[in-house]
Scaffold this active site. Structure first.
Site, PDB file in Angstrom:
ATOM      1  N   ASN A 292       0.836  -1.208   0.000  1.00  0.00           N
ATOM      2  CA  ASN A 292       0.000   0.000   0.000  1.00  0.00           C
ATOM      3  C   ASN A 292       0.867   1.251   0.000  1.00  0.00           C
ATOM      4  OD1 ASN A 292       0.516  -1.002   2.647  1.00  0.00           O
ATOM      5  ND2 ASN A 292      -1.110   0.248   3.519  1.00  0.00           N
TER       6      ASN A 292
ATOM      7  N   GLU B 218       0.429   5.186   0.629  1.00  0.00           N
ATOM      8  CA  GLU B 218      -0.474   6.225   1.156  1.00  0.00           C
ATOM      9  C   GLU B 218       0.001   7.612   0.744  1.00  0.00           C
ATOM     10  OE1 GLU B 218      -0.954   5.413   5.345  1.00  0.00           O
ATOM     11  OE2 GLU B 218      -2.071   3.567   4.914  1.00  0.00           O
TER      12      GLU B 218
ATOM     13  N   CYS C 141      -4.289   0.750  -2.470  1.00  0.00           N
ATOM     14  CA  CYS C 141      -4.116  -0.534  -1.777  1.00  0.00           C
ATOM     15  C   CYS C 141      -3.000  -1.358  -2.419  1.00  0.00           C
ATOM     16  CB  CYS C 141      -5.386  -1.371  -1.886  1.00  0.00           C
ATOM     17  SG  CYS C 141      -6.792  -0.728  -0.997  1.00  0.00           S
TER      18      CYS C 141
ATOM     19  N   GLU D 178      -3.037  -4.452  -3.194  1.00  0.00           N
ATOM     20  CA  GLU D 178      -3.517  -5.358  -4.248  1.00  0.00           C
ATOM     21  C   GLU D 178      -3.556  -4.655  -5.599  1.00  0.00           C
ATOM     22  OE1 GLU D 178      -4.785  -4.830  -1.290  1.00  0.00           O
ATOM     23  OE2 GLU D 178      -5.988  -6.512  -0.552  1.00  0.00           O
TER      24      GLU D 178
ATOM     25  N   CYS E 268     -10.729  -3.244  -4.876  1.00  0.00           N
ATOM     26  CA  CYS E 268      -9.739  -4.186  -5.407  1.00  0.00           C
ATOM     27  C   CYS E 268     -10.425  -5.414  -5.999  1.00  0.00           C
ATOM     28  CB  CYS E 268      -8.758  -4.602  -4.308  1.00  0.00           C
ATOM     29  SG  CYS E 268      -7.655  -3.257  -3.809  1.00  0.00           S
TER      30      CYS E 268
HETATM   31  N1  THU Z   1      -5.300  -1.542   2.392  1.00  0.00           N
HETATM   32  C1  THU Z   1      -4.710  -2.354   1.471  1.00  0.00           C
HETATM   33  O1  THU Z   1      -3.611  -2.074   0.979  1.00  0.00           O
HETATM   34  N2  THU Z   1      -5.379  -3.476   1.089  1.00  0.00           N
HETATM   35  C2  THU Z   1      -6.569  -3.879   1.605  1.00  0.00           C
HETATM   36  O2  THU Z   1      -7.063  -4.934   1.233  1.00  0.00           O
HETATM   37  C3  THU Z   1      -7.270  -3.047   2.572  1.00  0.00           C
HETATM   38  C4  THU Z   1      -6.592  -1.799   2.972  1.00  0.00           C
HETATM   39  C5  THU Z   1      -4.563  -0.374   2.854  1.00  0.00           C
HETATM   40  C6  THU Z   1      -5.164   0.963   2.552  1.00  0.00           C
HETATM   41  C7  THU Z   1      -4.522   1.828   3.615  1.00  0.00           C
HETATM   42  O3  THU Z   1      -3.249   2.234   3.171  1.00  0.00           O
HETATM   43  C8  THU Z   1      -4.333   0.880   4.792  1.00  0.00           C
HETATM   44  O4  THU Z   1      -4.446  -0.428   4.263  1.00  0.00           O
HETATM   45  C9  THU Z   1      -5.325   1.064   5.913  1.00  0.00           C
HETATM   46  O5  THU Z   1      -6.618   1.008   5.475  1.00  0.00           O
END
Ligand code: THU
Length: 157
Positions: free
Chosen positions: A62, A64, A73, A75, A113
């Site tokens: 992920n 941010e 995300c 994925e 996703c």
């Molecule tokens: N996040 C993912 O990367 N994949 C997921 O399946 C759910 C959430 C990330 C988004 C954000 O950066 C952090 O997790 C917290 O929500």
């Protein structure tokens, strides 16, 4: 009217060692990818690894951003990257794992996703297997995004 029911089938493994070698390695690559997530705002690090039909693996984590919705995300980072670099390969499997700064933990793909996964299945006409790390190191294994996002969006363009 008629009441209809859908059943989803999935497998749960008691730990990664029960997986086939290629799927266990994929989960290990997702775990390694989680260590490089850029998640200063949530502190929740997610790793994903995509196995393609030619055997190559593309990872993601992920990413941010201070303008929160601009982040992505793990994925989708992995899926988009795989499709950008290997457009002709279909996706065989996707592994996903979270890390909450103490330990690896459960991560299951979010709705957005899942929609992206559904489209790559349609694009290539091949179902993918999704491996999710669960509490205590168990693994959930589901084949076919239809089981993760039934009745997903498809435009009649
Ligand atoms: N996040 C993912 O990367 N994949 C997921 O399946 C759910 C959430 C990330 C988004 C954000 O950066 C952090 O997790 C917290 O929500």
């Amino acid at each position: 009217m008629e009441k209809k029911t859908r059943v989803i089938e999935y497998y749960e493994y008691k730990d990664m060692n029960e997986l086939a070698d290629n799927e266990r390695r994929l989960m290990e690559q997702a775990m390694a990818a989680a260590n490089h997530a850029y998640a200063p705002y949530s502190g929740f690090h997610v790793g994903a690894a995509v196995l393609l039909s030619d055997g190559s693996v593309v990872t993601g984590n992920n990413q941010e951003n201070v303008a929160y919705p601009s982040g992505l995300c793990a994925e989708r980072v992995a899926l988009f990257s795989a499709s950008a670099q290997h457009p002709d390969q279909h996706i065989v499997a996707l592994a996903v794992v979270g890390h909450n700064q103490e330990q690896y933990c459960e991560a299951s793909p979010c709705g957005a996703c899942r929609q992206v996964m559904a489209e790559y299945e349609r694009r290539h006409g091949q179902k993918m297997t999704v491996l999710c790390y669960l509490e205590g190191g168990r693994i959930r294994r589901i084949t076919g995004v239809e089981s993760l996002l039934p009745f997903n969006f498809e435009a009649q363009l």
